[in-house]
Design a protein around this motif. Sequence first.
Motif, PDB file in Angstrom:
ATOM      1  N   PHE A   1      22.907 -36.588  14.321  1.00 43.89           N
ATOM      2  CA  PHE A   1      22.890 -35.150  14.565  1.00 43.89           C
ATOM      3  C   PHE A   1      23.938 -34.385  13.769  1.00 43.89           C
ATOM      4  O   PHE A   1      24.159 -33.211  14.031  1.00 43.89           O
ATOM      5  CB  PHE A   1      23.046 -34.890  16.067  1.00 43.89           C
ATOM      6  CG  PHE A   1      21.966 -35.546  16.866  1.00 43.89           C
ATOM      7  CD1 PHE A   1      20.663 -35.103  16.798  1.00 43.89           C
ATOM      8  CD2 PHE A   1      22.248 -36.638  17.658  1.00 43.89           C
ATOM      9  CE1 PHE A   1      19.657 -35.718  17.511  1.00 43.89           C
ATOM     10  CE2 PHE A   1      21.256 -37.260  18.386  1.00 43.89           C
ATOM     11  CZ  PHE A   1      19.949 -36.795  18.308  1.00 43.89           C
ATOM     12  N   LYS A   2      24.560 -35.031  12.790  1.00 46.73           N
ATOM     13  CA  LYS A   2      25.527 -34.325  11.949  1.00 46.73           C
ATOM     14  C   LYS A   2      24.789 -33.665  10.790  1.00 46.73           C
ATOM     15  O   LYS A   2      23.744 -34.116  10.354  1.00 46.73           O
ATOM     16  CB  LYS A   2      26.581 -35.290  11.402  1.00 46.73           C
ATOM     17  CG  LYS A   2      27.648 -35.617  12.404  1.00 46.73           C
ATOM     18  CD  LYS A   2      28.780 -36.323  11.717  1.00 46.73           C
ATOM     19  CE  LYS A   2      29.930 -36.518  12.671  1.00 46.73           C
ATOM     20  NZ  LYS A   2      31.028 -37.206  12.041  1.00 46.73           N
ATOM     21  N   LYS A   3      25.378 -32.600  10.281  1.00 46.71           N
ATOM     22  CA  LYS A   3      24.756 -31.861   9.179  1.00 46.71           C
ATOM     23  C   LYS A   3      25.040 -32.488   7.817  1.00 46.71           C
ATOM     24  O   LYS A   3      24.312 -32.260   6.869  1.00 46.71           O
ATOM     25  CB  LYS A   3      25.254 -30.417   9.190  1.00 46.71           C
ATOM     26  CG  LYS A   3      24.948 -29.694  10.465  1.00 46.71           C
ATOM     27  CD  LYS A   3      23.787 -28.790  10.273  1.00 46.71           C
ATOM     28  CE  LYS A   3      23.558 -28.053  11.592  1.00 46.71           C
ATOM     29  NZ  LYS A   3      22.361 -27.340  11.612  1.00 46.71           N
TER      30      LYS A   3
ATOM     31  N   ASP B   1      25.235 -41.283  13.034  1.00 39.88           N
ATOM     32  CA  ASP B   1      25.491 -39.834  13.006  1.00 39.88           C
ATOM     33  C   ASP B   1      24.195 -39.058  12.804  1.00 39.88           C
ATOM     34  O   ASP B   1      24.047 -38.274  11.869  1.00 39.88           O
ATOM     35  CB  ASP B   1      26.498 -39.474  11.912  1.00 39.88           C
ATOM     36  CG  ASP B   1      27.861 -40.068  12.172  1.00 39.88           C
ATOM     37  OD1 ASP B   1      28.221 -40.209  13.353  1.00 39.88           O
ATOM     38  OD2 ASP B   1      28.560 -40.409  11.194  1.00 39.88           O
TER      39      ASP B   1
ATOM     40  N   ARG C   1      22.002 -43.027   7.321  1.00 31.90           N
ATOM     41  CA  ARG C   1      21.112 -42.321   8.242  1.00 31.90           C
ATOM     42  C   ARG C   1      19.737 -42.136   7.601  1.00 31.90           C
ATOM     43  O   ARG C   1      18.709 -42.367   8.232  1.00 31.90           O
ATOM     44  CB  ARG C   1      21.709 -40.977   8.638  1.00 31.90           C
ATOM     45  CG  ARG C   1      20.796 -40.194   9.572  1.00 31.90           C
ATOM     46  CD  ARG C   1      21.370 -38.868   9.993  1.00 31.90           C
ATOM     47  NE  ARG C   1      21.685 -38.047   8.833  1.00 31.90           N
ATOM     48  CZ  ARG C   1      22.805 -37.355   8.683  1.00 31.90           C
ATOM     49  NH1 ARG C   1      23.720 -37.384   9.611  1.00 31.90           N
ATOM     50  NH2 ARG C   1      23.015 -36.642   7.605  1.00 31.90           N
TER      51      ARG C   1
END
Length: 135
Positions: free
Chosen positions: A77-79, A75, A85
Motif C-alpha cells: 500500500f505504499k506509493k 509494502d 512488489r
Amino acid sequence: GVFQGLSTGGAFIVGFPMSAVLSKGGRFRRPMYVAAALQVLNAAVALLLTPEPPREKRAVAWTEANPLASLARLDLFKKSPSRLRAAAIAFALVWLGNLALNATFVSFVDAKFGWGPQQSGPLMVVVGLMLAVVP
C-alpha cells in the motif's frame, strides 16, 4: 526449473487422459475419488518412508514465522515503486489466470464446442507436452 516443468507436464499428460477414461458414462466423481486416494497414498509414503533430516537446535523467532509479516514486507500500500512488489503482484496474477483456466477449461469447451472429457483430454496432453519441453 526443469523438474517443475516435467512434473507439471507429466501431470497434464497422465492426469487428464486418466480422468477422461475414468469419467466415461457420466461418472464425473470417480476421478476425484482416484485423485483423493493417490493423495492419501502420497501422504502415507511421505510420512512413513521419508527420513526426517537432522535439525539444528535454535529458538523459533515467532515474528519471522508469521506469514502476514512477510506480506507486509512487500509494502503493498505504499506509493513508492518497488520491484519486489511488482514481481509478487505479477506472479500472483499469472497464477490466478493459470488456475482459473485449469479449473474452467473442460466446462468452457463443453459449452462452446460440445466437447466432453474424452475430447478435451488429448488437448490437455498436448499442453502437458509443451509444459514438459518448455517450462
